[in-house]
Design an enzyme around this catalytic site. Sequence first.
Site, PDB file in Angstrom:
ATOM      1  N   ASP A  14       0.839  -1.199   0.000  1.00 45.32           N
ATOM      2  CA  ASP A  14       0.000   0.000   0.000  1.00 45.32           C
ATOM      3  C   ASP A  14       0.873   1.247   0.000  1.00 45.32           C
ATOM      4  O   ASP A  14       1.870   1.337   0.738  1.00 45.32           O
ATOM      5  CB  ASP A  14      -0.921   0.009   1.223  1.00 45.32           C
ATOM      6  CG  ASP A  14      -2.096  -0.961   1.070  1.00 45.32           C
ATOM      7  OD1 ASP A  14      -2.186  -1.616   0.013  1.00 45.32           O
ATOM      8  OD2 ASP A  14      -2.903  -1.065   2.008  1.00 45.32           O
ATOM      9  N   ARG A  25      -7.538  -4.811  -6.615  1.00 45.51           N
ATOM     10  CA  ARG A  25      -6.633  -3.685  -6.365  1.00 45.51           C
ATOM     11  C   ARG A  25      -5.316  -3.832  -7.116  1.00 45.51           C
ATOM     12  O   ARG A  25      -4.255  -3.986  -6.519  1.00 45.51           O
ATOM     13  CB  ARG A  25      -6.387  -3.485  -4.867  1.00 45.51           C
ATOM     14  CG  ARG A  25      -7.647  -3.213  -4.089  1.00 45.51           C
ATOM     15  CD  ARG A  25      -7.385  -2.890  -2.631  1.00 45.51           C
ATOM     16  NE  ARG A  25      -8.628  -2.604  -1.917  1.00 45.51           N
ATOM     17  CZ  ARG A  25      -8.702  -2.264  -0.641  1.00 45.51           C
ATOM     18  NH1 ARG A  25      -7.590  -2.154   0.075  1.00 45.51           N
ATOM     19  NH2 ARG A  25      -9.866  -2.020  -0.072  1.00 45.51           N
TER      20      ARG A  25
END
Length: 477
Positions: A285, A339
């Site tokens: 992330d 994602r």
Amino acid sequence: MASSVASSVASGTVDAKTLTGASTPFQSANYGVRNYSAPVKDSNGHDPANYKAAPVLPTWQFATSDPTGGKLTFEREVAPANGWHTWSRKGKVTVTGGSGATASRVYTVFNGQQLVAAINEAQNDPKIIRVVGHIDLRWSSNNTVFKEYTSYSDQKMGGSIMLPSNTTLVGINDAQGRPARITGTTILIGSELANGAVDAETGYKAWIAAGKDSEDYPTWTRNIIIRNLVIDAPWDVNPEDSANAYADAMTLSRAQNIWIDHVSMGDGDTPDSLASDTRHDGLLDIVRGSDYVTVNGSYFFKHHKTTLIGNGDSGRAWSDDGRLHVTLSNNFYDRLESRLPLNRYGQVHMFNNYIYGLTDSGVSADLKFGSGVDPRYKSNMLLENMYFEITALATDSFCKKAIDGGNGTNPIGFRSSGHQLLSNKGGNTTPIAWDGQCGYAVPTGANVWTPPYTYTLQTATAAKASVVANAGAGKLK
């Protein structure tokens, strides 16, 4: 290959090390220290009733000796000039990481405690940390004593490594050719600090209101290189709730000038199918104002939430608007759920990646493809020459799978071209040319941007073959 940093910094650029200083405080001292506390119920939903130790442990590949005899090869290499990592608000830079480390700042580590000690000794000095074997902070006493994380608190701090500025962290292949591996341990790069104010947002806004340069705000972590490591996403022993785990494999937060190259990241031996709830968060992330990041030549596999760029909409504009410049190139995204990335605010350049997904009925939840590139609020993306191979999917469904914004939030702009798309539905074996625009509008006016760096663009077909052959740890040439 061990050339000096002075001769390796490209003409007309500055060493990213010079951007560090008062604005890059050392934040690592409290990480990697276990507290073995009992689980407690807190306001974030961490309920002791939901505590569960990892049900499977890996086959360990601990090492006690360095097969290279300490000889440096690629460790002193600086980052190439082919991604957003080569830029900054102060101009063109060369990411040097720890390339210029003195002999006393070159470490070879075989366990988690040695890794933590190297970080705390060198702090923000240029440093090279060479990992040999298998690192897991659940092991202590020279990898002879194992104890699972006992609580959310124990895992959050004791199970995390915080890399400081001016670091090169690399894995060294063992005598059998296996790359070094990190399991049960979150790698953190940077943290969003308050700088003496009530909270991070208040402190940052006060700094800007006083007319000060945001680049001098004292919470940044800068100039880091990570290469040739297998990183297993940690099993969250006490997640927030049934749908939300805490621990990422790697998190960038208020981090700048980061180059991640030839890493392999997945769930390792603890896929989500071993639990009835969510026990993993993101693989990689990039959030909370991070900027100028490149991830290339890497392999992401068998995981649910792969990469989040920007972790909120309007509530994060103060930190993210105008930041999150990220390059994702020559990566292999293999049997992931979602994602790839999910992007808010980011000015993201993706090229020559290979995305392979399974949508066949009967495929296990740990392998089934849900959604790919996910452009969301205020994102501005450029996708070039990628190969999408998603099995058992009708061609007219690709825009709901390969590229889809999900919640209908509006990107600033989206450009996508030069791709190849393949599904084996109906026995098909022939890819088709595809621009992948999927109804998203191209940017206009001041929102049109061109990557400010040079890069080599392969055809999508050539990229697939190259990525399969070269992406991931253990494949550095």
